[in-house]
Design an enzyme around this catalytic site. Sequence first.
Site, short mmCIF file in Angstrom:
data_model
loop_
_atom_site.label_atom_id
_atom_site.label_comp_id
_atom_site.label_asym_id
_atom_site.label_seq_id
_atom_site.Cartn_x
_atom_site.Cartn_y
_atom_site.Cartn_z
N SER A 47 41.42 39.73 40.93
CA SER A 47 40.76 38.61 40.27
C SER A 47 39.26 38.79 40.13
O SER A 47 38.63 38.16 39.27
CB SER A 47 41.02 37.32 41.05
OG SER A 47 40.66 37.49 42.40
N ASP A 354 35.24 28.90 44.01
CA ASP A 354 36.43 28.10 44.35
C ASP A 354 36.97 28.38 45.75
O ASP A 354 38.10 28.04 46.05
CB ASP A 354 37.53 28.36 43.31
CG ASP A 354 37.89 29.83 43.25
OD1 ASP A 354 37.32 30.62 44.03
OD2 ASP A 354 38.74 30.22 42.42
N HIS A 357 36.58 33.09 44.95
CA HIS A 357 35.85 33.85 43.92
C HIS A 357 34.40 33.39 43.83
O HIS A 357 34.02 32.38 44.43
CB HIS A 357 36.55 33.68 42.57
CG HIS A 357 38.00 33.99 42.64
ND1 HIS A 357 38.98 33.02 42.66
CD2 HIS A 357 38.64 35.18 42.76
CE1 HIS A 357 40.17 33.59 42.77
NE2 HIS A 357 40.00 34.90 42.83
#
Length: 389
Positions: A47, A354, A357
């Site tokens: 990610s 979040d 990340h």
Amino acid sequence: MEHSGWKTSMLKPYVIFLLMLLSNQPMNATISNYPCNFPAIFNFGDSNSDTGGLAAAFGQAPPPNGETFFHRPVGRYSDGRLVIDFIAQSLGLHYLSAYLDALGSNFTQGANFATGGSTIRPQNTTRHQSGLSPISLNVQSYQFNDFYVRTQIIRKVDGVFKELVPKPEAFSHGLYTFDIGQNDLTGGLLLNLSINQVKASIPDILGQFKTVVKDVHDKGGRYFWIHNAGPIGCLPYILEHLPTKPEEMDETGCANPFNELARFFNRKLKDLVDQLRKELREAAITYVDIYRARYALISQASKHGFEHPLRACCGYGGKYNYNIHVGCGGRVSDNGKELLVGSCKDPSVKIIWDGIHYTEAANKWVFNHVVNGSYSDPSIPLQMACHRK
Ligand SMILES: *[C@@H]1O[C@H](CO)[C@@H](O)[C@H](O)[C@H]1NC(C)=O
Ligand SMILES: *[C@@H]1O[C@H](CO)[C@@H](O)[C@H](O)[C@H]1NC(C)=O
Ligand SMILES: *[C@@H]1O[C@H](CO)[C@@H](O)[C@H](O)[C@H]1NC(C)=O
Ligand SMILES: *[C@@H]1O[C@H](CO)[C@@H](O)[C@H](O)[C@H]1NC(C)=O
């Protein structure tokens, strides 16, 4: 156009670099010092560099992801751009389309095989069970190989798709970027492996990483830009899931044992890069110490204009504004009222987006500090990463 400004400002570091070479050192005919003009980027990762892969396969990231720069969710787990976006932009290239994204993708300047939750090793859990992506690095490598073969077929036949795929030389002159391995560590920990058990799996993890790098090299790839694992012990989701004794926290508030695990992995990764340089004599491989850049930002947040370095911007409750049951963009019931887990007032002064990340502001800071090579081995700027030192 936005790209041209970047290009000019990015000229400065290597002009300075050239001047330094010319003034201080005898000319060395074996070192070339022209910028690489990479025509494409092919990215493998999780990610931290996913620009839409997981979203294409498993559904879009919910709002407020994407709010700051794109003003809508765009498959990135951030309020805005990722380090890979800043890399592409600084090289004068488009943001990378995800290989899996069937709609609106233009792959002439590269492709992105990364997906959120990817690991290097194939996992034995489903995404539902562990949150880990089934698109592990070996699968990304299958996809790259298919992409490589099919673009050549497509370029031989006339038609609309010819204009959307890279030219053959993009594969040999392109930059191959890797940002993967972090989830092999955290995934093991969250599945209740001990730190020592995770450490014991690192030779196998890196062995599989090596296989993929060599496979890209077999296809003609020569220029590699490899990010190491970040400080996982500073991430709210790790701090909340795996509580650590106070005496094992550092002065920044990060969990030492998990950061130490990331540094252990990184030392082994660096050894592997040294070994790959010996085996792949024509390859230029840059090892980028993302850990040190991110930790420098987190540990000296206020000096760099950021606040509450360990508190998520988009989250809900607790010490870290992070709740293990409901993430950014989810819904919680608060005294009978339904609330959206939304963004903080000013993401530009936050580091963690979040709980897992980073914000665009943090990604931009990290990019700005790694682009000139000051966190790299060898210490050369991004634009020069095709030169073997
Ligand atoms: C894809 O991007 C390239 C590079 O910017 C551009 O030249 C080309 O026109 C684009 N293709 C389409 C069909 O938009
Ligand atoms: C998954 O299971 C196989 C077979 O037992 C094992 O070799 C492999 O290491 C496992 N993968 C992970 C990530 O634990
Ligand atoms: C890990 O251990 C915790 C605490 O003992 C337990 O609640 C959880 O179910 C375990 N997770 C897995 C994946 O085994
Ligand atoms: C690299 O860039 C950063 C951020 O602009 C700067 O602080 C650092 O001094 C630069 N390092 C070198 C070696 O140019």
